[in-house]
Design an enzyme around this catalytic site. Structure first.
Site, PDB file in Angstrom:
ATOM      1  N   GLU A   1       1.900   5.825  -2.438  1.00  0.00           N
ATOM      2  CA  GLU A   1       0.904   6.568  -3.230  1.00  0.00           C
ATOM      3  C   GLU A   1       0.610   5.850  -4.550  1.00  0.00           C
ATOM      4  O   GLU A   1      -0.526   5.791  -5.010  1.00  0.00           O
ATOM      5  CB  GLU A   1       1.395   7.998  -3.505  1.00  0.00           C
ATOM      6  CG  GLU A   1       1.529   8.886  -2.269  1.00  0.00           C
ATOM      7  CD  GLU A   1       0.198   9.265  -1.620  1.00  0.00           C
ATOM      8  OE1 GLU A   1      -0.673   8.387  -1.488  1.00  0.00           O
ATOM      9  OE2 GLU A   1       0.047  10.430  -1.224  1.00  0.00           O
TER      10      GLU A   1
ATOM     11  N   GLU B   1       1.230  -3.350   1.727  1.00  0.00           N
ATOM     12  CA  GLU B   1       0.003  -2.983   1.006  1.00  0.00           C
ATOM     13  C   GLU B   1      -0.867  -4.228   0.777  1.00  0.00           C
ATOM     14  O   GLU B   1      -2.085  -4.172   0.920  1.00  0.00           O
ATOM     15  CB  GLU B   1       0.339  -2.308  -0.329  1.00  0.00           C
ATOM     16  CG  GLU B   1       0.902  -0.888  -0.184  1.00  0.00           C
ATOM     17  CD  GLU B   1      -0.153   0.147   0.239  1.00  0.00           C
ATOM     18  OE1 GLU B   1      -1.363  -0.095   0.079  1.00  0.00           O
ATOM     19  OE2 GLU B   1       0.261   1.194   0.759  1.00  0.00           O
TER      20      GLU B   1
HETATM   21  C1  LIG Z   1      -2.806   1.578   2.896  1.00  0.00           C
HETATM   22  C2  LIG Z   1      -2.766   2.824   2.046  1.00  0.00           C
HETATM   23  N1  LIG Z   1      -1.804   2.969   1.123  1.00  0.00           N
HETATM   24  C3  LIG Z   1      -1.791   4.099   0.365  1.00  0.00           C
HETATM   25  C4  LIG Z   1      -2.689   5.074   0.515  1.00  0.00           C
HETATM   26  C5  LIG Z   1      -2.668   6.329  -0.341  1.00  0.00           C
HETATM   27  N2  LIG Z   1      -2.392   7.497   0.387  1.00  0.00           N
HETATM   28  C6  LIG Z   1      -3.660   4.902   1.489  1.00  0.00           C
HETATM   29  N3  LIG Z   1      -4.635   5.826   1.703  1.00  0.00           N
HETATM   30  N4  LIG Z   1      -3.718   3.762   2.255  1.00  0.00           N
END
Ligand SMILES: Cc1ncc(CN)c(N)n1
Length: 230
Positions: free
Chosen positions: A151, A221
């Protein structure tokens, strides 16, 4: 201190384990939150095809993330000594329901069809990683820290696109506000305190495992943002 926390609970904003890791792994964190895709949104040069690709893939990711969030909630109910963890996570899951609805309306706005989208390798790999964290053997400390990190990467990235000097295109402001808003920032800081509290009482091997998981989240990420380039 908010919520009656004390340093003893690991709730110190400067000296908790998470803050130590954020300093120790600042380079990795910056690579995840200041990715070229995010920088391109902030300076207004973003390629809309990349944005649409991100939108499609993230919709699929969020569906998998809901299941992961539910597993963290179950672990909180079973393992957390703090009753408010469960309430915070329950609210987080309810916000994810709004997030899914938002993806659908945003896709419609951009003429993107979400029905036939297949997950790309980086997305599949991230979802498989989430699956592995859902196992009963994974401690709540590990899971809540991963949840916080996931998050927080979005919060920090999109908040950067909303700073006064940013040139974020008007039509992308809504997206940035979704995760970059102050209330989401507060939610992420609450998750951080929950993770710190767990880490404060965790044995050494669990702390080690949690740090490794945090770094894995940052890598996943970065790979996810890379996917937007096609
Ligand atoms: C890849 C990713 N990482 C984090 C989030 C945040 N919920 C998201 N929507 N997508």
């Amino acid at each position: 201190m908010e919520g009656g926390e004390s340093k003893k609970d690991g709730g110190d904003e400067c000296g908790g384990t998470i803050e130590i890791w954020l300093r120790k792994h600042a380079l990795n964190f910056t690579r995840a939150t200041r990715h070229p895709f995010i920088l391109s949104i902030r300076d207004g040069s973003v390629d809309i095809a990349s944005f649409k690709r991100w939108l499609e893939q993230d919709y699929l990711f969020v569906r998998a993330f809901v299941a992961f969030a539910a597993s963290v909630l179950i672990k909180a109910c079973k393992e957390s000594e703090n009753g408010s963890d469960m309430e915070v996570l329950l609210q987080g899951i309810s916000a994810l329901s709004d997030e899914l609805a938002w993806f659908k309306s945003e896709a419609e706005k951009w003429g993107v069809s979400l029905s036939g989208v297949s997950p790309q390798p980086a997305n599949l790999s991230y979802c498989r990683f989430l699956d592995s964290l859902m196992s009963q053997e994974v401690e709540y400390t590990v899971a809540i820290t991963a949840f916080w990190a996931i998050e927080t990467v979005y919060q920090d990235s999109f908040a950067y696109c909303l700073e006064v000097e940013s040139k974020t295109p008007h039509e992308l402001k809504e997206t940035c506000k979704r995760w970059g808003n102050a209330a989401f920032g507060h939610y992420c800081r609450t998750l951080q305190k929950m993770a710190n509290r767990q880490l404060h009482k965790a044995p050494g091997d669990v702390i080690k495992k949690t740090e490794a998981t945090f770094l894995q989240v940052l890598d996943k990420e970065i790979d996810f943002w890379n996917m937007s380039h096609g």
